[in-house]
Design a protein around this motif. Structure first.
Motif, mmCIF file in Angstrom:
data_model
loop_
_atom_site.group_PDB
_atom_site.id
_atom_site.type_symbol
_atom_site.label_atom_id
_atom_site.label_comp_id
_atom_site.label_asym_id
_atom_site.label_seq_id
_atom_site.Cartn_x
_atom_site.Cartn_y
_atom_site.Cartn_z
ATOM 1 N N ASP A 129 0.833 -1.205 -0.071
ATOM 2 C CA ASP A 129 -0.143 -0.032 -0.007
ATOM 3 C C ASP A 129 0.900 1.264 0.022
ATOM 4 O O ASP A 129 0.719 2.181 -0.707
ATOM 5 N N ILE A 130 1.844 1.216 0.863
ATOM 6 C CA ILE A 130 2.594 2.561 1.034
ATOM 7 C C ILE A 130 4.129 2.105 1.245
ATOM 8 O O ILE A 130 4.350 1.384 2.180
ATOM 9 N N SER A 131 4.983 2.911 1.034
ATOM 10 C CA SER A 131 6.599 2.817 1.786
ATOM 11 C C SER A 131 6.650 4.301 2.107
ATOM 12 O O SER A 131 6.740 5.315 1.381
ATOM 13 N N LEU A 132 6.863 4.731 3.587
ATOM 14 C CA LEU A 132 7.195 5.820 3.979
ATOM 15 C C LEU A 132 8.414 5.860 4.812
ATOM 16 O O LEU A 132 9.012 5.154 5.270
ATOM 17 N N THR A 133 8.737 6.987 4.786
ATOM 18 C CA THR A 133 10.239 7.404 5.542
ATOM 19 C C THR A 133 9.817 8.499 6.747
ATOM 20 O O THR A 133 9.877 9.657 6.651
ATOM 21 N N ALA B 18 4.793 5.244 14.382
ATOM 22 C CA ALA B 18 6.207 4.716 14.373
ATOM 23 C C ALA B 18 7.116 5.162 15.136
ATOM 24 O O ALA B 18 7.252 6.481 15.638
ATOM 25 N N PHE B 19 7.975 4.312 15.704
ATOM 26 C CA PHE B 19 8.913 4.499 16.916
ATOM 27 C C PHE B 19 10.384 4.342 16.257
ATOM 28 O O PHE B 19 10.483 3.211 15.682
ATOM 29 N N GLY B 20 11.186 5.209 16.386
ATOM 30 C CA GLY B 20 12.570 5.122 15.914
ATOM 31 C C GLY B 20 13.608 5.795 16.810
ATOM 32 O O GLY B 20 13.331 5.903 18.108
ATOM 33 N N ALA B 21 14.772 5.966 16.355
ATOM 34 C CA ALA B 21 15.591 6.591 17.376
ATOM 35 C C ALA B 21 15.529 7.873 17.184
ATOM 36 O O ALA B 21 16.273 8.681 16.725
ATOM 37 N N ASP B 22 14.568 8.496 18.041
ATOM 38 C CA ASP B 22 14.015 9.829 17.895
ATOM 39 C C ASP B 22 13.116 10.135 19.295
ATOM 40 O O ASP B 22 12.619 9.150 19.822
ATOM 41 N N SER B 23 13.239 11.281 19.610
ATOM 42 C CA SER B 23 12.400 11.540 20.872
ATOM 43 C C SER B 23 10.798 11.815 20.499
ATOM 44 O O SER B 23 10.157 12.098 21.431
ATOM 45 N N THR B 24 10.578 11.714 19.191
ATOM 46 C CA THR B 24 9.364 12.264 18.780
ATOM 47 C C THR B 24 8.553 10.849 18.058
ATOM 48 O O THR B 24 9.281 10.340 17.296
ATOM 49 N N VAL B 25 7.520 10.652 18.380
ATOM 50 C CA VAL B 25 6.737 9.412 17.811
ATOM 51 C C VAL B 25 6.087 10.090 16.521
ATOM 52 O O VAL B 25 5.306 10.843 16.813
ATOM 53 N N LYS B 26 5.894 9.370 15.398
ATOM 54 C CA LYS B 26 5.497 9.954 14.123
ATOM 55 C C LYS B 26 4.019 9.102 13.871
ATOM 56 O O LYS B 26 3.919 7.817 14.127
ATOM 57 N N ARG B 27 3.205 9.876 13.488
ATOM 58 C CA ARG B 27 1.968 9.261 12.920
ATOM 59 C C ARG B 27 1.923 9.198 11.371
ATOM 60 O O ARG B 27 2.008 10.427 10.764
ATOM 61 N N LEU B 28 1.535 7.866 11.078
ATOM 62 C CA LEU B 28 1.535 7.709 9.435
ATOM 63 C C LEU B 28 0.058 7.228 9.093
ATOM 64 O O LEU B 28 -0.408 6.262 9.416
ATOM 65 N N THR B 29 -0.399 8.155 8.084
ATOM 66 C CA THR B 29 -1.886 7.745 7.641
ATOM 67 C C THR B 29 -1.624 6.617 6.522
ATOM 68 O O THR B 29 -0.512 6.695 5.849
ATOM 69 N N LEU B 30 -2.488 5.902 6.266
ATOM 70 C CA LEU B 30 -2.468 4.814 5.083
ATOM 71 C C LEU B 30 -2.652 5.578 3.928
ATOM 72 O O LEU B 30 -2.500 5.070 2.860
ATOM 73 N N SER B 31 -2.684 7.001 3.866
ATOM 74 C CA SER B 31 -2.715 7.818 2.384
ATOM 75 C C SER B 31 -1.401 8.399 2.303
ATOM 76 O O SER B 31 -1.258 8.897 1.268
ATOM 77 N N GLY B 32 -0.527 8.047 3.464
ATOM 78 C CA GLY B 32 0.757 8.603 3.242
ATOM 79 C C GLY B 32 1.265 9.648 3.839
ATOM 80 O O GLY B 32 2.490 10.223 3.499
ATOM 81 N N ALA B 33 0.522 10.415 4.644
ATOM 82 C CA ALA B 33 0.947 11.694 5.460
ATOM 83 C C ALA B 33 1.789 11.118 6.790
ATOM 84 O O ALA B 33 1.384 10.312 7.364
ATOM 85 N N VAL B 34 2.763 11.917 7.000
ATOM 86 C CA VAL B 34 3.861 11.703 8.166
ATOM 87 C C VAL B 34 3.550 12.913 8.913
ATOM 88 O O VAL B 34 4.049 14.272 8.332
ATOM 89 N N VAL B 35 3.147 12.799 10.217
ATOM 90 C CA VAL B 35 3.212 14.080 10.976
ATOM 91 C C VAL B 35 3.861 13.710 12.488
ATOM 92 O O VAL B 35 3.643 12.466 12.729
ATOM 93 N N ASN B 36 3.950 14.766 13.099
ATOM 94 C CA ASN B 36 4.261 14.522 14.671
ATOM 95 C C ASN B 36 3.230 14.002 15.346
ATOM 96 O O ASN B 36 2.120 14.565 15.281
ATOM 97 N N ALA B 37 3.432 12.824 16.447
ATOM 98 C CA ALA B 37 2.195 12.170 17.115
ATOM 99 C C ALA B 37 2.568 12.918 18.575
ATOM 100 O O ALA B 37 1.439 13.582 19.030
ATOM 101 N N TYR B 38 3.468 12.622 19.102
ATOM 102 C CA TYR B 38 3.887 13.121 20.454
ATOM 103 C C TYR B 38 5.231 12.785 20.929
ATOM 104 O O TYR B 38 5.804 11.935 20.159
ATOM 105 N N ALA B 39 5.661 13.611 21.946
ATOM 106 C CA ALA B 39 7.044 13.690 22.484
ATOM 107 C C ALA B 39 7.201 12.552 23.575
ATOM 108 O O ALA B 39 6.284 12.638 24.371
ATOM 109 N N VAL B 40 8.192 11.848 23.445
ATOM 110 C CA VAL B 40 8.335 10.847 24.671
ATOM 111 C C VAL B 40 8.912 11.702 25.684
ATOM 112 O O VAL B 40 8.932 12.926 25.835
#
Length: 394
Positions: free
Chosen positions: A119-123, A146-168
């Motif tokens: 469906d999607i491939s996001l960064t 999405a959780f990575g080597a970062d202090s911010t968790v990202k929200r990815l919609t199934l339409s392909g948008a990437v935004v900040n979700a919350y700070a840990v």
């Protein structure tokens, strides 16, 4: 055959309405059956989770006993990563697989489990280089976290948008190690190097951070939440242990010491199955250990089998009596059904490789077991190249 059959010393019944159908999404360099896989060195160099045959993955059907039908997508990822993934159903009930890898580029792939279409491939973390270590499905919004080597968790919609979700938690730099979701849809993650956990409520957008679980703890390395909404957090580095609290009362923390744990190390993984907690931890002898803790009696249970679930992975349905795990016996991988009451294990069917993620839907007329399999280049017992497979037993 109309009576119980045996396989390698285990008994299994003839499957009737409780049919096991297997759908495998397998990673390799050749997409069609019979196509020769590339050398392992070429696979490693691809450094991508892109599919080998574009967005369309060919479906093949073969038979194996005792399952009635084994369906597999043979090639999903063209690289040879150590992927992590989750299975989730959309609001429309469509089964999807979200896969990422901490060691590759910062990609998160979403695959339709029924068709094999990507469906999607996001960064979500461009420039970080740490990849996506974990993901969670946010049922309220229908998006992925999405959780990575970062202090911010990202929200990815199934339409392909990437935004900040919350700070840990403040001063945390990595939230990718441990993720779990409670019954109210609140998402928990473990933090490094602050050694605490964060709870995020998508409904209110409010975060709550626990205190450091103990002095010398840098990681909340693993998390599990049981059906009663008790959180279990496995720690590292000094004196790895398990800490537990209720999701609504994170200030009331109790420790569960682990026998034979290393003085310095990690609780590598936790899985909650009813009142059983599957625990994988670094032992004092330098080896990863597996033990089972019964939460209703606060006791460590003797296990009537000597193997460790492959990939430190297991799964169960919230209302089902069984736990599923894969047993690797010198390269032959067997899906096993484990009684939650007695811990006795029975053979279900062969699977291609080491289990990386599992999910169980049911029980009912059919029990659906979805498995992500992955391993290095070799040949599995069913005759297919084994390079980072995705495999769903449904």
């Amino acid at each position: 055959m109309n009576e119980a059959q045996s396989w390698s010393g285990f008994k299994y019944p003839v499957l009737g309405r409780r049919t096991v159908l297997s759908l495998a999404l397998a990673a390799g360099t050749g997409a069609a059956l019979g196509r020769t896989a590339a050398p392992a060195s070429a696979v490693v160099e691809l450094q991508s989770l892109d599919t080998a045959n574009g967005p369309a993955i060919p479906l093949t059907i073969i038979g194996t006993e005792p399952s009635v039908v084994l369906r597999r997508f043979r090639n999903v990822f063209s690289s040879d990563p150590d992927p992590t993934a989750i299975f989730f159903r959309t609001g429309g009930g469509v089964l999807k697989i979200a896969g990422g890898c901490t060691g590759l580029a910062d990609q998160l792939q979403v695959i339709d489990a029924a068709t094999g279409v990507r469906d999607i491939s996001l960064t979500p973390f461009p420039g970080q280089g740490g990849g996506v270590g974990n993901a969670a499905y946010e049922a309220l919004t229908g998006a992925l976290l999405a959780f990575g080597a970062d202090s911010t968790v990202k929200r990815l919609t199934l339409s392909g948008a990437v935004v900040n979700a919350y700070a840990v938690a403040p001063q945390s730099t990595n939230a990718s190690f441990a993720v779990a979701t409670d019954s109210k849809g609140r998402v928990w993650n473990g933090n490094y190097p602050t050694g605490n956990a964060t709870r995020f409520d998508p409904a209110t957008q409010i975060t709550l951070h626990t205190t450091r679980l103990r002095a010398g703890t840098q990681y909340v390395r693993s998390l599990a939440i049981d059906g009663a909404d008790n959180v279990f957090a496995g720690t590292g580095v000094d004196a790895p242990s398990i800490f537990t609290w209720h999701t609504d009362s994170p200030g009331k923390v109790r420790e569960i010491p682990i026998p034979d744990a290393a003085a310095k190390g990690f609780v590598q993984r936790l899985r909650a199955h009813g009142d059983l907690l599957f625990v994988y931890f670094d032992g004092g002898d330098g080896q990863v250990k597996f033990r089972v803790y019964k939460t209703s009696t606060d006791t460590w249970m003797p296990v009537p089998w000597a193997w460790m679930p492959s990939g430190m992975t297991s799964a169960s349905s919230p209302d089902g009596p069984d736990v599923y795990a894969v047993w690797n016996t010198v390269g032959v991988h067997k899906l096993m059904r484990i009684s939650a009451g007695t811990l006795e294990a029975s053979f279900v069917c062969l699977v291609p490789d080491t289990a990386r993620a599992m999910d169980v839907e049911g029980p009912g007329a059919d029990t659906l077991v979805n498995i992500l399999c992955g391993g290095r280049a070799n040949t599995d017992p069913l005759g297919f190249p084994s390079v980072g497979k995705l495999f769903c037993v449904t």
